[in-house]
Structures are given as C-alpha cells and as structure tokens.
Design a protein around this motif. Structure first.
Motif: not given
Length: 319
Positions: A38-50, A148-158
């Motif tokens: 029931n848990k969401l399988n999740l990847i966070i994609d983040a520009d954390t240092a921004n 979940v994309i918290l910054g640029s979409c580069t990695n997911v679009a790729s």
C-alpha cells in the motif's frame, strides 16, 4: 481426570499449537507485505543545493510512513546566479549529508545529469535516468513508480526518451511553471522550468505519460516562518540543526524583500505533502498548452496550507 486422557489431551493441545504457530507467522508476514504494498514506491528527483525548501521536503519524505522511498536523484540548476560549474554535484553532496545525518539505509542516491537537454528527442543519460528505468521495470502487476520532480526535469525526461516502454509503469509529479486555472493559461517562465525548458516540453508532449503538476501558483501559498522553524528545530542536533543552518546561511538572491529571512515559501514541501495526504489538495484536469500535444494533465489548484503545516511538523516531531 484420568491420567491417560489428560496426557492425550495435552498432546493434542501441543499438536494444535505446533500447527497454529506457522499459520500465525504466515498471517503476520502477509499483513506486513500488504502494508508495504500500500505504500507509494517513490523516487525524488531534486536540485537540493539550489534553495532551502528541498531539504525540508526530502527530510519529511524520508520520515513519511506512507512512502517507500527508493532513491533521491540529484538534479542540476545551471541558471542560478549562485551556480557552480557542476550543480548536480552540489545537490548530490547535500543528499548524501542528509542520509548520513538521518542514519537511514536502503535509499539509493543516483547522480543526475549536470547539463539540460540540448536537443528535443535526445536524452542526457545519467545514473539517475538509468535508475528510473531499471526501477520502473521492477514494478509488478498494477504497481506504479511515482517520480517527484522538485527541480529540473532533465533526469526524468531523459529516462522517458531512453526507454518509452516505462510510461505505463510510472506516474510523474512535477513542481513547476505558473498556471491560471480560470483561463487555463500557462506561464513557463519559472525557475524549475527554465533550468531545462526542453525537458518540460518532453513531459507535456508525451501522450501516455501520467502527469500531475504542482504549480508555483499553488505551492507559493505554503509559507513557513523562521519563528515556527525555530520552535520545532532550534537547539537540536543532527538533521534538525542542519535544516536550521540551511535557512540561516543560504543567500536569497532573487529578492531584497524580507532581508532577515523571517519567511520562506516551501514550494517543494507542498508537493510532498500533497502526495502523502491527497485529501489536502484539489486536483483539476486541464488541456496542455496550445503549443504542446493536446492531452489532459492533472494540476493542483488548491492546497490546505494549515493542515499541511500540521502534518509536516508532526512528521518531524521526533528529530
């Protein structure tokens, strides 16, 4: 009672217990397995240092009991005036420090691309894009991998461009651009979107991509004060001190208002809270911009700011 009858009854009781124990263990195992499913399988994609809010969002996501957080990808943010030549490594470093301070294991930290897409249709492959692809293919039955994309979409679009077969296995949650629900007018001149404008077009144009967007228009309403941050985190050690220090030392370059940094918009926290607590957000469905492939996407148009804050601080209460 006759001794032999008692002995026989005792043997039957022990025999019943012998068979009952494995059944109980199996039941417990299946219950735990059901909870994990029931848990969401999740990847966070983040520009954390921004900025600041990424760190707060990531910490809450790590602690969120409804998430099965598999990875935190690092993302680039090359348009910032504070950007170095390798912004993705800046994000990677902070991701690693967060994981170390929180003493968590089992969360991958794939390195993303340091450059945005240079040409439509051509990916910028990275550890992060490959991890998305490999993890998506591990999803079983009707499971979806939430990214979940918290910054640029580069990695997911790729990842999508590298392997379009993952489309049926992923759901993308993007924090970006401005949007006016009443007129369905989009404004892509927003920081996250500007860090890879081509990648944004990939997300909008990909017909079979399940896409929800937390716009800057909506997330801007989730504002934390320094006073409430201090009341929950000040004078603590570890990750709590790290979060306070980030707020106090980060240079806010885009505005001269509020020089004492008494308030901060928590853009990224809004999308994490909306995913963890869907009842706190309103999603409406709109056609994509006229210049893009015409299809329907979900857009968060309203959030329950007060309850989101309550849930956030409750999640971090034991830091």
């Amino acid at each position: 009672m006759n001794f032999y009858k008692y002995l026989n009854l005792n043997r039957r009781t022990k025999k019943a217990r012998f068979y009952l124990l494995p059944v109980l263990l199996l039941f417990c195992f299946l219950s735990i397995q059901a909870q994990d499913t029931n848990k969401l399988n999740l990847i966070i994609d983040a520009d954390t240092a921004n900025e600041v809010d990424d760190l707060y969002a990531i910490v809450s996501a790590i602690l969120e009991p409804t998430f099965n957080l598999l990875a935190i990808n690092s993302a680039q943010f090359h348009t910032s005036p504070l950007a170095s030549e390798n912004t993705v490594l800046e994000s990677q470093k902070i991701n690693e420090e967060i994981i170390e301070l929180m003493h968590v294991k089992g969360i991958a930290l794939p390195l993303g691309s340091n450059m945005p897409l240079k040409e439509y249709g051509k990916p910028m492959p990275s550890e992060a894009s490959r991890y998305i692809i490999e993890t998506a293919h591990k999803m079983k039955n009707n499971q979806k991998l939430h990214v979940v994309i918290l910054g640029s979409c580069t990695n997911v679009a790729s990842a999508i461009l590298e392997d379009p077969s993952i489309l049926s296995k992923i759901k993308v949650h993007y924090l970006g651009f401005w949007h006016t629900p009443d007129t369905n007018v989009y404004n892509k001149k927003e920081f996250n979107s500007g860090n890879d404008a081509i990648a944004v077009e990939v997300l909008l144009n990909t017909k079979n991509l399940d896409l929800n967007v937390m716009t800057a228009t909506t997330s801007q309403h989730l504002v934390f004060t320094k006073q409430e941050v201090d009341s929950h985190l000040k004078n603590k050690k570890g990750i709590a001190n790290y979060l306070v220090n980030r707020w106090e030392t980060y240079t806010r370059w885009w505005t001269k208002e509020d020089p004492e940094k008494e308030k901060w918009i928590m853009w990224d926290v809004a999308i994490i809270e909306a995913l963890a607590h869907p009842e706190l957000t309103t999603i409406q469905y709109f056609l994509t911009p006229p210049e893009n492939t015409q299809r329907t996407i979900g857009i968060h148009t309203k959030i329950d700011v007060h309850t989101m804050k309550t849930h956030f601080w409750n999640t971090l209460k034991n830091l």
